[in-house]
Design a protein around this motif. Sequence first.
Motif, PDB file in Angstrom:
ATOM      1  N   PRO A 227       0.833  -1.201   0.000  1.00 30.83           N
ATOM      2  CA  PRO A 227       0.000   0.000   0.000  1.00 30.83           C
ATOM      3  C   PRO A 227       0.865   1.248   0.000  1.00 30.83           C
ATOM      4  N   PRO A 228       0.417   2.336  -0.648  1.00 28.66           N
ATOM      5  CA  PRO A 228       1.234   3.550  -0.751  1.00 28.66           C
ATOM      6  C   PRO A 228       1.747   4.062   0.589  1.00 28.66           C
ATOM      7  N   GLU A 229       0.891   3.998   1.633  1.00 26.29           N
ATOM      8  CA  GLU A 229       1.336   4.528   2.918  1.00 26.29           C
ATOM      9  C   GLU A 229       2.488   3.710   3.496  1.00 26.29           C
ATOM     10  N   GLU A 230       2.498   2.378   3.229  1.00 24.86           N
ATOM     11  CA  GLU A 230       3.598   1.550   3.703  1.00 24.86           C
ATOM     12  C   GLU A 230       4.871   1.859   2.922  1.00 24.86           C
ATOM     13  N   THR A 231       4.711   2.061   1.619  1.00 26.26           N
ATOM     14  CA  THR A 231       5.868   2.386   0.795  1.00 26.26           C
ATOM     15  C   THR A 231       6.487   3.701   1.227  1.00 26.26           C
ATOM     16  N   VAL A 232       5.633   4.707   1.484  1.00 31.89           N
ATOM     17  CA  VAL A 232       6.121   6.005   1.941  1.00 31.89           C
ATOM     18  C   VAL A 232       6.833   5.863   3.279  1.00 31.89           C
ATOM     19  N   ALA A 233       6.258   5.090   4.177  1.00 35.01           N
ATOM     20  CA  ALA A 233       6.887   4.880   5.493  1.00 35.01           C
ATOM     21  C   ALA A 233       8.243   4.206   5.333  1.00 35.01           C
ATOM     22  N   HIS A 234       8.310   3.275   4.398  1.00 34.21           N
ATOM     23  CA  HIS A 234       9.578   2.579   4.153  1.00 34.21           C
ATOM     24  C   HIS A 234      10.628   3.557   3.624  1.00 34.21           C
ATOM     25  N   ILE A 235      10.242   4.394   2.668  1.00 35.59           N
ATOM     26  CA  ILE A 235      11.164   5.398   2.133  1.00 35.59           C
ATOM     27  C   ILE A 235      11.602   6.356   3.231  1.00 35.59           C
ATOM     28  N   ARG A 236      10.663   6.734   4.105  1.00 36.04           N
ATOM     29  CA  ARG A 236      10.994   7.655   5.197  1.00 36.04           C
ATOM     30  C   ARG A 236      12.025   7.023   6.129  1.00 36.04           C
ATOM     31  N   ASP A 237      11.882   5.732   6.391  1.00 36.31           N
ATOM     32  CA  ASP A 237      12.859   5.045   7.239  1.00 36.31           C
ATOM     33  C   ASP A 237      14.241   5.061   6.596  1.00 36.31           C
ATOM     34  N   LEU A 238      14.279   4.783   5.298  1.00 37.52           N
ATOM     35  CA  LEU A 238      15.561   4.754   4.604  1.00 37.52           C
ATOM     36  C   LEU A 238      16.225   6.122   4.575  1.00 37.52           C
ATOM     37  N   ALA A 239      15.396   7.178   4.604  1.00 36.99           N
ATOM     38  CA  ALA A 239      15.914   8.545   4.451  1.00 36.99           C
ATOM     39  C   ALA A 239      16.144   9.239   5.785  1.00 36.99           C
ATOM     40  N   ARG A 240      16.282   8.486   6.869  1.00 30.93           N
ATOM     41  CA  ARG A 240      16.561   9.120   8.157  1.00 30.93           C
ATOM     42  C   ARG A 240      17.916   9.836   8.130  1.00 30.93           C
ATOM     43  N   ASP A 241      18.841   9.305   7.373  1.00 29.05           N
ATOM     44  CA  ASP A 241      20.145   9.953   7.207  1.00 29.05           C
ATOM     45  C   ASP A 241      19.969  11.139   6.259  1.00 29.05           C
ATOM     46  N   ASP A 242      20.386  12.341   6.694  1.00 27.78           N
ATOM     47  CA  ASP A 242      20.183  13.543   5.886  1.00 27.78           C
ATOM     48  C   ASP A 242      20.832  13.441   4.511  1.00 27.78           C
ATOM     49  N   SER A 243      22.005  12.846   4.431  1.00 32.88           N
ATOM     50  CA  SER A 243      22.685  12.737   3.144  1.00 32.88           C
ATOM     51  C   SER A 243      21.909  11.835   2.186  1.00 32.88           C
ATOM     52  N   VAL A 244      21.339  10.758   2.737  1.00 33.40           N
ATOM     53  CA  VAL A 244      20.516   9.860   1.919  1.00 33.40           C
ATOM     54  C   VAL A 244      19.255  10.577   1.469  1.00 33.40           C
ATOM     55  N   ALA A 245      18.623  11.310   2.400  1.00 34.54           N
ATOM     56  CA  ALA A 245      17.392  12.035   2.067  1.00 34.54           C
ATOM     57  C   ALA A 245      17.644  13.081   0.984  1.00 34.54           C
ATOM     58  N   ALA A 246      18.752  13.798   1.101  1.00 36.31           N
ATOM     59  CA  ALA A 246      19.073  14.830   0.109  1.00 36.31           C
ATOM     60  C   ALA A 246      19.301  14.207  -1.264  1.00 36.31           C
ATOM     61  N   ALA A 247      20.027  13.085  -1.302  1.00 34.50           N
ATOM     62  CA  ALA A 247      20.290  12.422  -2.580  1.00 34.50           C
ATOM     63  C   ALA A 247      18.994  11.920  -3.206  1.00 34.50           C
ATOM     64  N   ALA A 248      18.113  11.348  -2.370  1.00 37.18           N
ATOM     65  CA  ALA A 248      16.840  10.839  -2.882  1.00 37.18           C
ATOM     66  C   ALA A 248      15.965  11.970  -3.399  1.00 37.18           C
ATOM     67  N   ALA A 249      15.882  13.065  -2.624  1.00 37.86           N
ATOM     68  CA  ALA A 249      15.054  14.202  -3.034  1.00 37.86           C
ATOM     69  C   ALA A 249      15.561  14.787  -4.349  1.00 37.86           C
ATOM     70  N   THR A 250      16.883  14.899  -4.490  1.00 37.25           N
ATOM     71  CA  THR A 250      17.455  15.422  -5.727  1.00 37.25           C
ATOM     72  C   THR A 250      17.083  14.540  -6.909  1.00 37.25           C
ATOM     73  N   GLU A 251      17.182  13.227  -6.708  1.00 36.27           N
ATOM     74  CA  GLU A 251      16.854  12.291  -7.785  1.00 36.27           C
ATOM     75  C   GLU A 251      15.376  12.376  -8.152  1.00 36.27           C
ATOM     76  N   PHE A 252      14.505  12.432  -7.145  1.00 35.97           N
ATOM     77  CA  PHE A 252      13.065  12.478  -7.414  1.00 35.97           C
ATOM     78  C   PHE A 252      12.666  13.766  -8.117  1.00 35.97           C
ATOM     79  N   LEU A 253      13.223  14.901  -7.661  1.00 36.84           N
ATOM     80  CA  LEU A 253      12.810  16.198  -8.203  1.00 36.84           C
ATOM     81  C   LEU A 253      13.331  16.429  -9.621  1.00 36.84           C
ATOM     82  N   ARG A 254      14.217  15.565 -10.100  1.00 34.60           N
ATOM     83  CA  ARG A 254      14.649  15.659 -11.495  1.00 34.60           C
ATOM     84  C   ARG A 254      13.573  15.149 -12.440  1.00 34.60           C
ATOM     85  N   ARG A 255      12.583  14.440 -11.891  1.00 44.64           N
ATOM     86  CA  ARG A 255      11.484  13.959 -12.719  1.00 44.64           C
ATOM     87  C   ARG A 255      10.434  15.070 -12.809  1.00 44.64           C
ATOM     88  N   PRO A 256      10.134  15.562 -14.004  1.00 47.93           N
ATOM     89  CA  PRO A 256       9.211  16.701 -14.140  1.00 47.93           C
ATOM     90  C   PRO A 256       7.878  16.502 -13.437  1.00 47.93           C
TER      91      PRO A 256
END
Length: 214
Positions: free
Chosen positions: A65-94
């Motif tokens: 379910p989407p909410e579980e997937t989001v929670a999983h991504i949030r867990d992975l992104a607890r590290d600021d450097s990981v979160a920044a890299a993920a956000a940069t990658e996602f925001l490159r998609r128009p």
Amino acid sequence: VAAAWPKRRRVTKASWTVYQRLAHAPRRFEIIKDPPFNDRLGEYRWTVGAAERAAGRAPRTATSPPEETVAHIRDLARDDSVAAAAATEFLRRPEVAHRAMSDADTRTALYRAQRDRDDQAHAALQKRNPALKRIEHSLQFLELTGYCHNYVAGIKKAVQHLHDNPLSGEERAVAHHLLEQVQAATDFCRSVIDTGELSMDEQLARLLDEEEPP
């Protein structure tokens, strides 16, 4: 998680999320020493999915379910450097960037981050070039005096026009309201000049933000 894993028991290099997934496993101290082989990476390493399987839970997948997937991504992104890299990658998609910017809180956070980054870059530039601060101060003072001169010149011209073209009652109400804003802004500017204090009370802020007379 920290309580479940005393420092002396953290014997394997793994992410916080891996330790979190194994925190309640009965044999966690033995399990953590034996990372499974990862075919994709070609080495023995703990992944979140492997940790969930070792803990007796089905790993989360793209079909969760989407909410579980989001929670999983949030867990992975607890590290600021990981979160920044993920956000940069996602925001490159128009499409992702468009949806993100449709959220008011996200826009505010991004604009604030950009402003903070600009301020830091500007402060660093001033530090490298001390003369720049004095130059900017002079330019800001000239800008302030320019606003004042333009206002006085504009008012003189407007008053001459009003002498021959009286305002209606409704127009006078609007003009009085705008002049109240001008007076409030002038008093606030004078206070900042004398004290250097930028804070303003709620009533003044509301008056300066009003576009129409009450």
